[in-house]
Design an enzyme around this catalytic site. Structure first.
Site, PDB file in Angstrom:
ATOM      1  N   ARG A 114       0.865  -1.183   0.000  1.00  0.00           N
ATOM      2  CA  ARG A 114       0.000   0.000   0.000  1.00  0.00           C
ATOM      3  C   ARG A 114       0.900   1.230   0.000  1.00  0.00           C
ATOM      4  O   ARG A 114       2.111   1.099   0.027  1.00  0.00           O
ATOM      5  CB  ARG A 114      -0.908   0.009   1.220  1.00  0.00           C
ATOM      6  CG  ARG A 114      -0.129   0.140   2.520  1.00  0.00           C
ATOM      7  CD  ARG A 114      -1.009   0.421   3.720  1.00  0.00           C
ATOM      8  NE  ARG A 114      -0.197   0.434   4.935  1.00  0.00           N
ATOM      9  CZ  ARG A 114      -0.669   0.708   6.137  1.00  0.00           C
ATOM     10  NH1 ARG A 114      -1.940   0.988   6.319  1.00  0.00           N
ATOM     11  NH2 ARG A 114       0.127   0.713   7.191  1.00  0.00           N
ATOM     12  N   CYS A 118       3.051   6.276  -7.309  1.00  0.00           N
ATOM     13  CA  CYS A 118       3.991   7.324  -7.695  1.00  0.00           C
ATOM     14  C   CYS A 118       3.256   8.656  -7.637  1.00  0.00           C
ATOM     15  O   CYS A 118       2.240   8.835  -8.304  1.00  0.00           O
ATOM     16  CB  CYS A 118       4.491   7.067  -9.112  1.00  0.00           C
ATOM     17  SG  CYS A 118       5.274   8.537  -9.812  1.00  0.00           S
ATOM     18  N   ASN A 152      -3.728   8.158   3.252  1.00  0.00           N
ATOM     19  CA  ASN A 152      -3.352   7.605   4.548  1.00  0.00           C
ATOM     20  C   ASN A 152      -1.842   7.674   4.706  1.00  0.00           C
ATOM     21  O   ASN A 152      -1.107   7.243   3.817  1.00  0.00           O
ATOM     22  CB  ASN A 152      -3.778   6.130   4.667  1.00  0.00           C
ATOM     23  CG  ASN A 152      -3.672   5.601   6.079  1.00  0.00           C
ATOM     24  OD1 ASN A 152      -4.378   6.072   6.969  1.00  0.00           O
ATOM     25  ND2 ASN A 152      -2.778   4.657   6.303  1.00  0.00           N
ATOM     26  N   GLU A 153      -1.402   8.266   5.777  1.00  0.00           N
ATOM     27  CA  GLU A 153       0.026   8.287   6.110  1.00  0.00           C
ATOM     28  C   GLU A 153       0.913   8.477   4.878  1.00  0.00           C
ATOM     29  O   GLU A 153       1.740   7.620   4.540  1.00  0.00           O
ATOM     30  CB  GLU A 153       0.415   7.015   6.858  1.00  0.00           C
ATOM     31  CG  GLU A 153      -0.248   6.926   8.222  1.00  0.00           C
ATOM     32  CD  GLU A 153       0.351   5.840   9.124  1.00  0.00           C
ATOM     33  OE1 GLU A 153       0.883   4.854   8.595  1.00  0.00           O
ATOM     34  OE2 GLU A 153       0.262   5.990  10.353  1.00  0.00           O
ATOM     35  N   CYS A 163       8.829  11.076 -11.910  1.00  0.00           N
ATOM     36  CA  CYS A 163       9.290  11.904 -10.791  1.00  0.00           C
ATOM     37  C   CYS A 163      10.506  12.727 -11.208  1.00  0.00           C
ATOM     38  O   CYS A 163      10.658  13.882 -10.785  1.00  0.00           O
ATOM     39  CB  CYS A 163       9.584  11.048  -9.565  1.00  0.00           C
ATOM     40  SG  CYS A 163       8.068  10.464  -8.756  1.00  0.00           S
ATOM     41  N   GLU A 311      -4.918   7.840  15.334  1.00  0.00           N
ATOM     42  CA  GLU A 311      -4.731   6.410  15.575  1.00  0.00           C
ATOM     43  C   GLU A 311      -3.802   6.204  16.758  1.00  0.00           C
ATOM     44  O   GLU A 311      -2.847   6.952  16.953  1.00  0.00           O
ATOM     45  CB  GLU A 311      -4.040   5.716  14.381  1.00  0.00           C
ATOM     46  CG  GLU A 311      -4.833   5.637  13.117  1.00  0.00           C
ATOM     47  CD  GLU A 311      -4.062   4.886  12.011  1.00  0.00           C
ATOM     48  OE1 GLU A 311      -3.143   4.101  12.354  1.00  0.00           O
ATOM     49  OE2 GLU A 311      -4.361   5.110  10.839  1.00  0.00           O
ATOM     50  N   GLU A 359      -2.075  -7.486   9.407  1.00  0.00           N
ATOM     51  CA  GLU A 359      -2.467  -6.856  10.672  1.00  0.00           C
ATOM     52  C   GLU A 359      -3.405  -7.723  11.503  1.00  0.00           C
ATOM     53  O   GLU A 359      -4.093  -7.229  12.396  1.00  0.00           O
ATOM     54  CB  GLU A 359      -3.049  -5.461  10.395  1.00  0.00           C
ATOM     55  CG  GLU A 359      -1.927  -4.508   9.977  1.00  0.00           C
ATOM     56  CD  GLU A 359      -2.352  -3.098   9.641  1.00  0.00           C
ATOM     57  OE1 GLU A 359      -3.567  -2.845   9.573  1.00  0.00           O
ATOM     58  OE2 GLU A 359      -1.460  -2.268   9.434  1.00  0.00           O
ATOM     59  N   LYS A 360      -3.424  -9.029  11.219  1.00  0.00           N
ATOM     60  CA  LYS A 360      -4.367  -9.867  11.970  1.00  0.00           C
ATOM     61  C   LYS A 360      -4.000  -9.958  13.448  1.00  0.00           C
ATOM     62  O   LYS A 360      -4.858 -10.203  14.283  1.00  0.00           O
ATOM     63  CB  LYS A 360      -4.533 -11.237  11.346  1.00  0.00           C
ATOM     64  CG  LYS A 360      -3.366 -12.168  11.453  1.00  0.00           C
ATOM     65  CD  LYS A 360      -3.743 -13.536  10.860  1.00  0.00           C
ATOM     66  CE  LYS A 360      -2.579 -14.506  10.896  1.00  0.00           C
ATOM     67  NZ  LYS A 360      -1.462 -14.077  10.028  1.00  0.00           N
ATOM     68  N   TYR A 361      -2.726  -9.740  13.775  1.00  0.00           N
ATOM     69  CA  TYR A 361      -2.357  -9.740  15.194  1.00  0.00           C
ATOM     70  C   TYR A 361      -2.205  -8.332  15.756  1.00  0.00           C
ATOM     71  O   TYR A 361      -1.680  -8.144  16.846  1.00  0.00           O
ATOM     72  CB  TYR A 361      -1.067 -10.538  15.417  1.00  0.00           C
ATOM     73  CG  TYR A 361      -1.221 -12.008  15.114  1.00  0.00           C
ATOM     74  CD1 TYR A 361      -2.356 -12.698  15.530  1.00  0.00           C
ATOM     75  CD2 TYR A 361      -0.242 -12.703  14.413  1.00  0.00           C
ATOM     76  CE1 TYR A 361      -2.505 -14.051  15.244  1.00  0.00           C
ATOM     77  CE2 TYR A 361      -0.380 -14.054  14.125  1.00  0.00           C
ATOM     78  CZ  TYR A 361      -1.524 -14.720  14.546  1.00  0.00           C
ATOM     79  OH  TYR A 361      -1.665 -16.050  14.270  1.00  0.00           O
ATOM     80  N   HIS A 362      -2.625  -7.339  14.995  1.00  0.00           N
ATOM     81  CA  HIS A 362      -2.603  -5.971  15.519  1.00  0.00           C
ATOM     82  C   HIS A 362      -3.750  -5.822  16.503  1.00  0.00           C
ATOM     83  O   HIS A 362      -4.855  -6.296  16.270  1.00  0.00           O
ATOM     84  CB  HIS A 362      -2.756  -4.975  14.367  1.00  0.00           C
ATOM     85  CG  HIS A 362      -2.429  -3.551  14.739  1.00  0.00           C
ATOM     86  ND1 HIS A 362      -3.258  -2.799  15.535  1.00  0.00           N
ATOM     87  CD2 HIS A 362      -1.372  -2.774  14.435  1.00  0.00           C
ATOM     88  CE1 HIS A 362      -2.702  -1.595  15.696  1.00  0.00           C
ATOM     89  NE2 HIS A 362      -1.561  -1.556  15.037  1.00  0.00           N
TER      90      HIS A 362
HETATM   91  C1  GLA Z   1      -0.869   2.956  10.435  1.00  0.00           C
HETATM   92  C2  GLA Z   1      -1.965   2.929   9.404  1.00  0.00           C
HETATM   93  C3  GLA Z   1      -3.047   1.961   9.704  1.00  0.00           C
HETATM   94  C4  GLA Z   1      -2.521   0.703  10.327  1.00  0.00           C
HETATM   95  C5  GLA Z   1      -1.700   1.045  11.528  1.00  0.00           C
HETATM   96  C6  GLA Z   1      -1.182  -0.173  12.243  1.00  0.00           C
HETATM   97  O1  GLA Z   1      -0.984   3.968  11.330  1.00  0.00           O
HETATM   98  O2  GLA Z   1      -2.491   4.185   9.112  1.00  0.00           O
HETATM   99  O3  GLA Z   1      -3.716   1.680   8.500  1.00  0.00           O
HETATM  100  O4  GLA Z   1      -1.730   0.030   9.393  1.00  0.00           O
HETATM  101  O5  GLA Z   1      -0.604   1.798  11.125  1.00  0.00           O
HETATM  102  O6  GLA Z   1      -0.393   0.197  13.348  1.00  0.00           O
HETATM  103 ZN    ZN Z   2       7.526   8.352  -9.495  1.00  0.00          ZN
END
Ligand code: GLA
Ligand code: ZN
Length: 711
Positions: A114, A118, A152-153, A163, A311, A359-362
């Site tokens: 994810r 680009c 996201n992030e 680029c 988060e 992330e199943k164990y998150h």
């Molecule tokens: C990030 C992401 C989330 C998730 C968490 C897990 O902050 O934004 O989608 O992956 O990490 O810690």
């Molecule tokens: Zn690029």
């Protein structure tokens, strides 16, 4: 630019990322039953829904998102609605391979993971914008939507040909001519003169770098690529922002930041967000000052306006090699710490644990078994009830800081991509040492960009202010002229905005304020210690630890490591001297009377007691040491509500109870009851107190009283 400010919410928002699209609908019903039990009032929806919402190039299918959003609204929740562009769909990468990134080693990635797009790809830009436009158009009228969450992030980097072309365009805008670019990058060195824009390549393992992203032959090009990449992703954010605005002019827009995240210059982004939000996953489970620094940095992005904690994990993360569990009380403590530093939302990742994938164990509020009788769920529910009871008290409250700490991505980058003097000097660690000293002294701190207005601050701390830009030297001098203190350290005032050295004595334009010059410096491995003897400027000359009659506190010997600058005073008084090597007896810490105030310079990598000592001397002069300073493990902050009410947070980060004494009359907003001045306060391990202060003693009296009380 931002227009709408903060989301309009009636209390601290509580909830988090929720992905019901991963589950059959029977589960949703149970989810909301549990949300009710935990007083979850806010859900972040749709962060990774691109493939669901646009399953093919010409197909937009909102049926799932309609049900997800509709259900949340029907259940009375506030929605932070994502545009869904945090990961692109597989079909997009297959149809347009150029949407994937090329890495630092030059490998074109294929579909996977994810945050993989680009930022310069026209197809990505067009389709991500179109998705944001359609999501906003569809749900803008829904009153449950209180905020938009873009992407996201944002982060990482791409080195592809698109680029490269984007970089060249960015450079043309910045420099106007190749002559100006050649001068800025100092290309006469190593025969690098560029004679055509097309000759410029992204700085990567295939071009200017060896060993990795921090090892470059030309700092100028690498620095500009960092700036460009941050701007390129900002352009992606702004594309979506503009598309949202077409149908939703009033609902605030954010994207979740990552705190002290090096690749993105959040100060350059901040003006484009309506409000800041960030994800708190600290590097270990024992870093309250690190988290506090990051919260303050995030609050500083929007001029002190509250931010959202977008988060945090209720229990553990999954992406580390080893993922420790938050101990009982820690989730609550850290949630309150966020609020203490300016958060108006406490949100988790995530509400229900994913069943599969990485992330199943998150940790999640609801685990795989869907139980309500777990410790984690119980603690979440207790916090939910507590936030409910608190209501509006902290909403919109500001931090009344008189101390500013400057944080600068350019200085961070320039310092860490520099060859010499030492690869062991890490910007965050240097900044953290100074922040930690302020934090331990219980003073409120605004962590600010170097462009911020500094006029209201009595103390400005600028650790490792490597790069000096614009009129900053002048504005720092003004702080001192007006009676304030400016504290800076080794490796400050070294380079201009192009990372070229000043043709002047170090610390360049800070020289007059600091009253020193530096001719040479010595970098050594961590095993080499040069002790530094510190002398309290407030103590009369001749007193000290050596002196039988002297005050012990007047002198202190601490350790210095990594870097030792050799200081020649030019008007500054010497407050600390090296004790070893050929420069034994020469200055390591100086203070220069400037205007009605001071310029302080710390020339060596002092250990934490040394940094604490210097910072404490500075704060004392301005009477800015907090009333509960020196109570071990106890953090305090103040927020002032819009109606002027002073709210003081006391947070016990330790595993032992803390006892102290109330310095003023106050009402305990979480536990109920009143405290009289002088009454004893007991905080349980990981305990939190939120006090509404009723009156205030003059703070000098407060500081002395509480110090006395602790002895
Ligand atoms: C990030 C992401 C989330 C998730 C968490 C897990 O902050 O934004 O989608 O992956 O990490 O810690
Ligand atoms: Zn690029």
């Amino acid at each position: 630019m931002s227009r709408t400010g903060l989301p309009r919410i009636p209390k601290i928002a509580f909830g988090g990322d929720y992905n019901p699209e991963q589950w059959p609908e029977e589960v949703w019903k149970e989810d909301y039953r549990l949300f009710d039990a935990a007083r979850i009032d806010t859900v972040t929806l749709g962060v990774f829904d691109w493939a669901l919402t646009q399953p093919a190039p010409d197909v937009y299918d909102f049926s799932t998102l309609d049900r997800v959003v509709g259900r949340a609204a029907a259940e009375g929740r506030q929605i932070c609605l994502a545009t869904g562009t945090g990961a692109h769909p597989a079909w997009l990468a297959r149809a347009h391979p150029e949407v994937t990134r090329t890495d630092f080693e030059g490998r074109r990635h294929r579909y996977g993971q994810r945050h993989n797009s680009c930022p310069s790809s026209p197809v990505f830009r067009r389709l991500s914008t179109e998705l944001a436009r359609r999501v906003a158009r569809r749900y803008a009228g829904n009153p449950a939507v209180v905020a938009w969450h873009v992407g996201n992030e944002y982060g990482g980097a791409c080195y592809c040909d698109l680029c490269a072309a984007g970089f060249r365009g960015w450079l043309r805008d910045r420099y106007g001519s190749l002559d100006a670019l050649n001068a800025a990058w100092y290309t006469t060195f190593w025969s690098h003169t560029f004679t055509d824009w097309a000759e410029i390549e992204p700085p990567s393992a295939l071009t200017e770098h060896w060993r990795g992203p921090n090892h470059t032959a030309f700092q100028g090009i690498t620095l500009d690529y960092l700036r460009f990449m941050s701007d390129a992703m900002l352009a992606n954010f702004r594309d979506e922002l503009a598309a949202i605005r077409e149908s939703s002019p009033d609902v605030p827009v954010t994207t979740n930041f990552m705190g002290m995240y090096r690749p993105i210059d959040y100060h350059r982004w901040a003006p484009h967000l309506d409000f800041a939000s960030w994800d708190n996953y600290p590097p270990d489970d024992d870093s309250p000052a690190w988290m506090a620094l990051t919260h303050d940095l995030m609050r500083g992005l929007k001029g002190g306006q509250p931010f959202w904690l977008m988060e945090q994990t209720p229990s553990y993360t999954a992406s580390r090699d080893v993922n420790p569990l938050k101990r009982p009380g820690v989730m609550r403590l850290w949630s309150w710490q966020a609020v203490a530093h300016g958060a108006d939302a406490v949100l988790f990742f995530q509400m229900r644990a994913s069943r599969g994938a990485c992330e199943k164990y998150h940790g999640a509020v609801i685990g795989h078994a869907g139980r309500q009788d777990t410790r984690v769920f119980r603690e979440v529910a207790e916090l939910g009830a507590e936030l409910d009871r608190l209501g509006t008290a902290t909403l919109g409250a500001r931090t009344p800081a008189r101390v500013a700490l400057l944080f600068d991505w350019d200085s961070w980058w320039a310092l860490e991509i520099s060859d010499g003097p030492s690869r062991l000097l890490r910007y965050q660690q240097i900044v953290h040492a100074y922040y930690r000293a302020l934090w331990a002294a219980g003073t409120d701190v605004d962590v600010l960009p170097v462009t911020a207005d500094l006029a209201g601050y009595r103390v400005v701390v600028a650790p490792a202010l490597h790069m000096l830009k614009g009129d900053l030297p002048q504005r720092l001098a003004e702080v001192a002229e007006h009676g304030g203190s400016v504290l800076t350290t080794f490796l400050s005032g070294r380079v201009d905005e192009n990372d070229n050295a000043f043709l002047a004595d170090v610390p360049g334009p800070l020289g007059p304020l600091m009253g020193i010059r530096i001719d040479e410096w010595d970098a050594r491995g961590p095993e080499v210690v040069n002790p530094v003897r510190l002398r309290d400027p407030a103590a009369p000359a001749g007193t000290g630890a050596d002196d039988e009659t002297g005050d012990e506190a007047a002198e202190l010997e601490v350790e210095a490591r990594l870097l030792f600058e050799l200081v020649i005073p030019e008007g500054a008084e010497v407050l600390g001297t090296y004790q070893a090597d050929f420069y034994a007896g020469t200055p390591a810490v100086t203070r220069h009377a400037y205007g009605a105030g001071h310029g302080w310079y710390v020339a060596a990598g002092l250990d934490q007691p040394g940094v604490d000592w210097v910072v404490r001397r500075v704060l004392e002069r301005h009477d800015l040491v907090g009333p509960y300073a020196d109570v071990p493990d106890l953090e305090t902050t103040v927020r002032v509500a819009p109606d002027g009410t002073r709210l003081r947070f006391l947070l016990n980060h330790g595993t032992e109870p803390v006892e102290t004494v109330a310095h003023t009359a106050a009402t305990d907003l979480l536990g109920g009851g009143r405290l009289e001045p002088g009454e004893s306060i007991r905080l349980d391990p990981r305990g939190v107190l939120l006090l509404r202060e009723e009156n205030r003693l003059p703070s000098t009296a407060v500081a002395r009283d509480s110090e006395g009380a602790q002895r």
